[in-house]
Design an enzyme around this catalytic site. Structure first.
Site, PDB file in Angstrom:
ATOM      1  N   ASP A  14       0.842  -1.194   0.000  1.00 54.83           N
ATOM      2  CA  ASP A  14       0.000   0.000   0.000  1.00 54.83           C
ATOM      3  C   ASP A  14       0.874   1.240   0.000  1.00 54.83           C
ATOM      4  O   ASP A  14       2.045   1.191   0.383  1.00 54.83           O
ATOM      5  CB  ASP A  14      -0.921   0.022   1.229  1.00 54.83           C
ATOM      6  CG  ASP A  14      -2.159   0.899   1.030  1.00 54.83           C
ATOM      7  OD1 ASP A  14      -2.385   1.372  -0.104  1.00 54.83           O
ATOM      8  OD2 ASP A  14      -2.896   1.115   2.002  1.00 54.83           O
ATOM      9  N   HIS A 129      -9.473  -0.400   2.912  1.00 48.96           N
ATOM     10  CA  HIS A 129     -10.220   0.036   4.097  1.00 48.96           C
ATOM     11  C   HIS A 129     -11.523  -0.754   4.281  1.00 48.96           C
ATOM     12  O   HIS A 129     -12.559  -0.200   4.587  1.00 48.96           O
ATOM     13  CB  HIS A 129     -10.487   1.536   4.035  1.00 48.96           C
ATOM     14  CG  HIS A 129      -9.248   2.330   3.745  1.00 48.96           C
ATOM     15  ND1 HIS A 129      -8.246   2.504   4.674  1.00 48.96           N
ATOM     16  CD2 HIS A 129      -8.829   2.947   2.615  1.00 48.96           C
ATOM     17  CE1 HIS A 129      -7.266   3.214   4.128  1.00 48.96           C
ATOM     18  NE2 HIS A 129      -7.589   3.483   2.881  1.00 48.96           N
ATOM     19  N   ASP A 139      -1.403  -0.347   5.098  1.00 46.08           N
ATOM     20  CA  ASP A 139      -1.853   1.041   5.088  1.00 46.08           C
ATOM     21  C   ASP A 139      -1.266   1.772   6.295  1.00 46.08           C
ATOM     22  O   ASP A 139      -0.758   2.887   6.169  1.00 46.08           O
ATOM     23  CB  ASP A 139      -3.384   1.104   5.106  1.00 46.08           C
ATOM     24  CG  ASP A 139      -3.886   2.533   5.188  1.00 46.08           C
ATOM     25  OD1 ASP A 139      -3.681   3.294   4.222  1.00 46.08           O
ATOM     26  OD2 ASP A 139      -4.480   2.902   6.226  1.00 46.08           O
TER      27      ASP A 139
END
Length: 150
Positions: A14, A129, A139
């Site tokens: 990410d 998410h 993330d």
């Protein structure tokens, strides 16, 4: 001499950016044989796409032998570039998109292609998410790394 089956490494990547462009970070999580390795880094002036791409490059470059690599990314750009053949079309057109404009971040696309050479890479799109524990972890690594460059 029997041919050894390459090991399979599961990778999550990410990128994050505060402002676009702005300070950014990337994170990668590599899993193999019950072990996990986390990588992260960043830059003071970058974009989210560049950080997403850097995470893939660094994860692939961390492998010390040819592997089957299953890369999980929430970047539709990266996953689609390979799964939908965009990159092949860009190469045929001399790094131009269908609208004849230059492909952005060509330098990093070329780095990804080079980093992929020894490996068999499978691309897996994950929803960002959405509660995927490993995607949430990379993330977090990317955001933490980006803060070091603010």
């Amino acid at each position: 001499m029997s041919k050894k089956t390459p090991k399979t490494v599961i990778v999550f990547t990410d990128g994050a950016c505060s402002g676009n462009p702005g300070p950014g970070g990337w994170g990668a999580l590599l899993q193999w044989n019950g072990e996990e390795k986390e990588l992260s880094g960043g830059a003071s002036h970058t974009t989210n796409n560049r950080m997403e791409m850097r995470a893939v490059i660094e994860a692939l470059n961390a492998l010390n032998q040819p592997c089957t690599v299953k890369i999980h990314s929430d970047s539709a750009l990266i996953v689609n570039a390979f799964k939908q053949g965009w990159i092949d079309a860009w190469l045929k057109r001399g790094w131009k998109k269908a609208d004849k404009k230059p492909v952005e971040n060509r330098d990093l696309w070329e780095e990804i292609l080079d980093a992929m050479k020894p490996h068999t890479v499978k691309w897996i799109k994950v929803k960002g998410h959405s509660g995927n524990e490993r995607n949430e972890r990379v993330d977090q690594l990317a955001v933490e790394a980006s803060k070091k460059f603010q």
